[in-house]
Design an enzyme around this catalytic site. Structure first.
Site, PDB file in Angstrom:
ATOM      1  N   GLY A  47       0.784  -1.231   0.000  1.00 59.20           N
ATOM      2  CA  GLY A  47       0.000   0.000   0.000  1.00 59.20           C
ATOM      3  C   GLY A  47       0.812   1.275   0.000  1.00 59.20           C
ATOM      4  O   GLY A  47       0.246   2.370  -0.114  1.00 59.20           O
ATOM      5  N   HIS A  86     -15.233  24.156   5.185  1.00 52.68           N
ATOM      6  CA  HIS A  86     -16.364  23.925   6.079  1.00 52.68           C
ATOM      7  C   HIS A  86     -16.560  25.101   7.024  1.00 52.68           C
ATOM      8  O   HIS A  86     -17.684  25.516   7.293  1.00 52.68           O
ATOM      9  CB  HIS A  86     -16.136  22.635   6.867  1.00 52.68           C
ATOM     10  CG  HIS A  86     -17.307  22.210   7.687  1.00 52.68           C
ATOM     11  ND1 HIS A  86     -18.523  21.871   7.120  1.00 52.68           N
ATOM     12  CD2 HIS A  86     -17.463  22.070   9.030  1.00 52.68           C
ATOM     13  CE1 HIS A  86     -19.372  21.544   8.090  1.00 52.68           C
ATOM     14  NE2 HIS A  86     -18.758  21.664   9.243  1.00 52.68           N
ATOM     15  N   ASP A 132     -28.842  24.566   8.974  1.00 53.11           N
ATOM     16  CA  ASP A 132     -28.696  24.701  10.428  1.00 53.11           C
ATOM     17  C   ASP A 132     -28.279  26.136  10.738  1.00 53.11           C
ATOM     18  O   ASP A 132     -27.918  26.908   9.844  1.00 53.11           O
ATOM     19  CB  ASP A 132     -27.687  23.700  10.999  1.00 53.11           C
ATOM     20  CG  ASP A 132     -26.324  23.796  10.328  1.00 53.11           C
ATOM     21  OD1 ASP A 132     -25.779  24.914  10.241  1.00 53.11           O
ATOM     22  OD2 ASP A 132     -25.808  22.761   9.879  1.00 53.11           O
ATOM     23  N   LYS A 190     -32.081  22.192  14.097  1.00 59.64           N
ATOM     24  CA  LYS A 190     -31.854  20.753  14.183  1.00 59.64           C
ATOM     25  C   LYS A 190     -31.000  20.424  15.397  1.00 59.64           C
ATOM     26  O   LYS A 190     -30.323  21.290  15.948  1.00 59.64           O
ATOM     27  CB  LYS A 190     -31.178  20.233  12.907  1.00 59.64           C
ATOM     28  CG  LYS A 190     -29.723  20.645  12.755  1.00 59.64           C
ATOM     29  CD  LYS A 190     -29.105  20.005  11.529  1.00 59.64           C
ATOM     30  CE  LYS A 190     -27.611  20.348  11.457  1.00 59.64           C
ATOM     31  NZ  LYS A 190     -26.972  19.781  10.279  1.00 59.64           N
ATOM     32  N   ARG A 216     -28.062  17.523  16.900  1.00 62.60           N
ATOM     33  CA  ARG A 216     -27.085  16.514  16.466  1.00 62.60           C
ATOM     34  C   ARG A 216     -26.344  15.989  17.691  1.00 62.60           C
ATOM     35  O   ARG A 216     -25.937  16.760  18.552  1.00 62.60           O
ATOM     36  CB  ARG A 216     -26.090  17.141  15.486  1.00 62.60           C
ATOM     37  CG  ARG A 216     -25.095  16.153  14.911  1.00 62.60           C
ATOM     38  CD  ARG A 216     -24.017  16.863  14.112  1.00 62.60           C
ATOM     39  NE  ARG A 216     -24.507  17.497  12.914  1.00 62.60           N
ATOM     40  CZ  ARG A 216     -24.658  16.894  11.744  1.00 62.60           C
ATOM     41  NH1 ARG A 216     -24.355  15.615  11.635  1.00 62.60           N
ATOM     42  NH2 ARG A 216     -25.091  17.552  10.696  1.00 62.60           N
ATOM     43  N   ASP A 234     -25.693  24.364   1.341  1.00 62.19           N
ATOM     44  CA  ASP A 234     -24.738  23.797   2.294  1.00 62.19           C
ATOM     45  C   ASP A 234     -23.386  23.661   1.601  1.00 62.19           C
ATOM     46  O   ASP A 234     -23.295  23.794   0.377  1.00 62.19           O
ATOM     47  CB  ASP A 234     -25.226  22.430   2.797  1.00 62.19           C
ATOM     48  CG  ASP A 234     -24.716  22.121   4.207  1.00 62.19           C
ATOM     49  OD1 ASP A 234     -23.834  22.852   4.698  1.00 62.19           O
ATOM     50  OD2 ASP A 234     -25.205  21.143   4.807  1.00 62.19           O
ATOM     51  N   THR A 281     -23.752  11.823   3.513  1.00 63.39           N
ATOM     52  CA  THR A 281     -24.707  10.716   3.358  1.00 63.39           C
ATOM     53  C   THR A 281     -26.078  11.200   2.899  1.00 63.39           C
ATOM     54  O   THR A 281     -26.932  10.385   2.556  1.00 63.39           O
ATOM     55  CB  THR A 281     -24.865   9.950   4.683  1.00 63.39           C
ATOM     56  OG1 THR A 281     -25.363  10.853   5.685  1.00 63.39           O
ATOM     57  CG2 THR A 281     -23.541   9.363   5.128  1.00 63.39           C
ATOM     58  N   GLY A 282     -26.294  12.525   2.920  1.00 63.07           N
ATOM     59  CA  GLY A 282     -27.558  13.083   2.436  1.00 63.07           C
ATOM     60  C   GLY A 282     -28.670  13.123   3.453  1.00 63.07           C
ATOM     61  O   GLY A 282     -29.735  13.688   3.180  1.00 63.07           O
ATOM     62  N   THR A 314     -29.074  14.735   6.447  1.00 65.21           N
ATOM     63  CA  THR A 314     -29.411  16.063   6.965  1.00 65.21           C
ATOM     64  C   THR A 314     -30.161  16.884   5.929  1.00 65.21           C
ATOM     65  O   THR A 314     -31.204  17.478   6.214  1.00 65.21           O
ATOM     66  CB  THR A 314     -28.130  16.811   7.389  1.00 65.21           C
ATOM     67  OG1 THR A 314     -27.499  16.092   8.434  1.00 65.21           O
ATOM     68  CG2 THR A 314     -28.454  18.215   7.870  1.00 65.21           C
TER      69      THR A 314
END
Length: 312
Positions: free
Chosen positions: A34, A126, A166, A190, A192, A218, A223-224, A226
């Site tokens: 690897g 972010h 959010d 929301k 979390r 956003d 993962t979609g 939210t």
């Protein structure tokens, strides 16, 4: 000279074409255990090097490959090394939520500095504070002009409301509202649990959305869960339509099925991360970030202003 890792060669090639340069030929392969091997097939002595690599899955391999490329350039006497990160890995780990946690976004910046990077260029971090983690110039590029142009063209004649998924993204939503000629703002309240990654609960909508087309903005879709919950909450509150907009299409696990079956009429993303043909679907629109990266690269190379790219 422009260098590309193996994570997202299509984007690198597009940037190279816009800059009218060729990507530097590179020998890259993995050993049986690897480990990654990198060697550039041309002399890089004294060059202004731009190393483009988006941190997609497997994310740790992409990061390590880019670090090794930077080290190779440094040891081959490149004059200046600019690291182009369309998607900055570990950006969500920018602070401690609980005791004994790392701040991995800072660790990333430290690793690039130690490897020999002189400058970072990235798109839609972010949180903007990550710019301060790197001890050197950071060009924080914004995909918003590309995204808002598309939204105005498709939905400009409708009554729009800009919605933050959010409370933490309100400042970004305000910038969107200004770009969309003062559209009203709303956000999803929301909750979390920091101990459960990729899980949140949309509780209620704060703001006027009834009878309006909601632009739900956003920085990324992982993962979609939210963003789809937020879209459902908006429609339950009387919204006419929901358009989901995000810069980074991480699309992990069940994301494609969730988005494909969501109530949203369109999902708009950019190609900061590679999106396989198997992940494309009718409601998905992918806009190219390559022109922005090419313009910023040219500005840095010519010692021009990157900020001027966003004045209009």
């Amino acid at each position: 000279m422009l260098f590309s890792g193996r994570a997202h060669p299509v984007l690198a090639e597009e940037v190279a074409n816009l800059l009218e340069v060729d990507l530097v030929p590179t020998t890259s392969y993995d050993f049986a255990n690897g480990e990654i091997y990198i060697r550039f097939d041309e002399s890089v002595r004294g060059c202004d090097a731009f190393v483009i690599q988006s941190h997609c899955a497997p994310i740790n391999d992409a990061i390590m490959e880019q670090l090794i490329m930077i080290d190779a350039l440094k040891r081959a006497s490149a004059k200046r090394i600019t690291v182009i990160l369309p998607f900055y890995g570990y950006a969500r780990q920018d602070k401690k939520h609980l005791g004994r946690e790392p701040i991995s976004a800072r660790l990333m910046a430290d690793m690039f500095l130690a490897a020999g990077a002189d400058r970072l260029m990235t798109v839609d971090l972010h949180t903007a504070q990550i710019q301060g983690f790197f001890d050197g110039p950071v060009d924080h590029l914004l995909a918003m002009p590309i995204l808002t142009r598309h939204v105005k063209k498709r939905y400009g004649k409708r009554d729009l409301t800009v919605v933050s998924p959010d409370a933490g993204r309100i400042k970004v939503a305000e910038s969107w509202a200004n770009a969309l000629k003062g559209a009203p703002l709303a956000f999803i309240h929301k909750t979390r649990d920091p101990r459960k990654p990729n899980e949140s609960q949309a509780n209620r909508v704060v703001g006027e959305v009834e009878g309006r087309t909601c632009v739900l903005v956003d920085d990324l879709i992982d993962t979609g869960g939210t963003i789809v919950q937020a879209a459902d909450a908006l429609m339950a509150d009387g919204a006419e339509d929901v358009v989901i907009v995000a810069t980074h299409a991480v699309f992990s696990g069940p994301a494609i099925d969730r988005l494909k079956n969501s109530i949203a009429c369109e999902i708009i993303v950019t190609n900061t991360l590679p999106i396989d043909d198997g992940k494309l679907f009718d409601k998905l629109t992918v806009l190219s970030i390559a022109p922005l990266l090419a313009q910023a690269t040219a500005a840095v190379f010519e010692d021009g202003s990157v900020t001027s790219l966003f004045k209009n």
